[in-house]
Write an enzyme that holds these catalytic residues in place. Structure first.
Site, PDB file in Angstrom:
ATOM      1  CE1 TYR A 151      -9.391   2.119  -4.476  1.00 53.12           C
ATOM      2  CE2 TYR A 151     -10.133   1.110  -6.530  1.00 53.12           C
ATOM      3  CZ  TYR A 151      -9.237   1.909  -5.835  1.00 53.12           C
ATOM      4  OH  TYR A 151      -8.199   2.507  -6.505  1.00 53.12           O
ATOM      5  CD  GLU A 188       4.110  -1.501   0.068  1.00 58.34           C
ATOM      6  OE1 GLU A 188       3.233  -0.975   0.780  1.00 58.34           O
ATOM      7  OE2 GLU A 188       5.268  -1.748   0.460  1.00 58.34           O
TER       8      GLU A 188
END
Length: 253
Positions: A151, A188
């Site tokens: 990431y 989210e």
């Protein structure tokens, strides 16, 4: 040709259905932009568009599918501003325990799809000698942390890609900004990362006041509103409850 007024400018927002994307759409609607709202979930996009008066274009698209991006591009006439917001993090396991599918999905979404969409829209911006690309990076692209591995690497790509584009676009009036938020609550992001494990999500934000999606939308609005001769190369934003931690050390006992 006269100057284009703000109300005539069109902004494409990817990942527009929730979180930063939805907050940005609301803010840019307030600022007078015509919007192209792009995300996977049509029902959420329709609901957002209805909230904004139903005057904007809604396009359903999975950013991991190049054919769907091409189809979405065919439905666009002109884009003045590209908000590359679509992206995700999956998992927080160390590299040797990570799921390869998680890594592959992050690379495809955060790097490949972002670069592909940008590449398709750049020629028109250069031809018009006008445009602004805002990439949603992350402080993870600068500060490594345990479990951040791929990431963080994808967000480092976004940072370098943004700066490389700025170099390529020197001599044009096309602007590029990399926005790098820290801890953000109310989206989210963590729900996806922890696959719906609400205990892990809650612990991430426990006892601190994180940034909100509206904070980031406000920053995007400000960046876009700067004079045409001014480029914000990068903006790093952290909540006051967060700071760089420095290198970690393991001490043998």
């Amino acid at each position: 040709m006269g100057l284009v007024s703000m109300s005539q400018k069109t902004a494409l927002v990817t990942g527009a259905s929730v979180g930063i994307g939805a907050a940005t759409a609301k803010r840019l609607h307030h600022d007078g932009y015509s919007l192209i709202l792009l995300a996977r979930r049509k029902d959420a996009l329709d609901q957002l568009n209805q909230l904004l008066g139903g005057s904007h274009k809604v396009i359903t698209c999975d950013m991991t599918e190049q054919s769907q991006i091409d189809s979405a591009l065919d439905q666009m006439d002109h884009v003045d501003v590209l908000i590359n917001n679509a992206g995700l993090a999956l998992g927080l396991s160390p590299g040797h325990e990570s799921d390869w599918e998680h890594w592959s999905t992050m690379i495809q979404t955060n790097c490949v799809s972002l670069a592909y969409l940008t590449r398709q829209l750049l020629p028109s911006m250069v031809s018009n000698n006008s445009g602004h690309i805002v990439n949603l990076g992350s402080i993870a692209g600068t500060y490594a942390y345990r479990g951040g591995n791929v990431y963080g690497a994808t967000k480092a790509f976004v940072e370098q890609f943004s700066m490389g584009l700025r170099s390529d676009l020197l001599g044009t009036k096309v602007r590029v900004t990399n926005l790098e938020p820290g801890l953000i609550e109310g989206t989210e992001f963590s729900n996806v990362r922890f696959e719906g494990n609400l205990d892990k999500v809650s612990s991430t934000y426990a006892d601190c006041e994180a940034l909100s999606a509206d904070d980031i939308a406000e920053a995007i609005s400000w960046v876009l509103a700067q004079p045409a001769h001014m480029n914000i190369n990068r903006m790093e934003i952290m909540p006051t409850c967060q700071a760089p931690g420095g290198p970690a050390i393991h001490r043998a006992k």
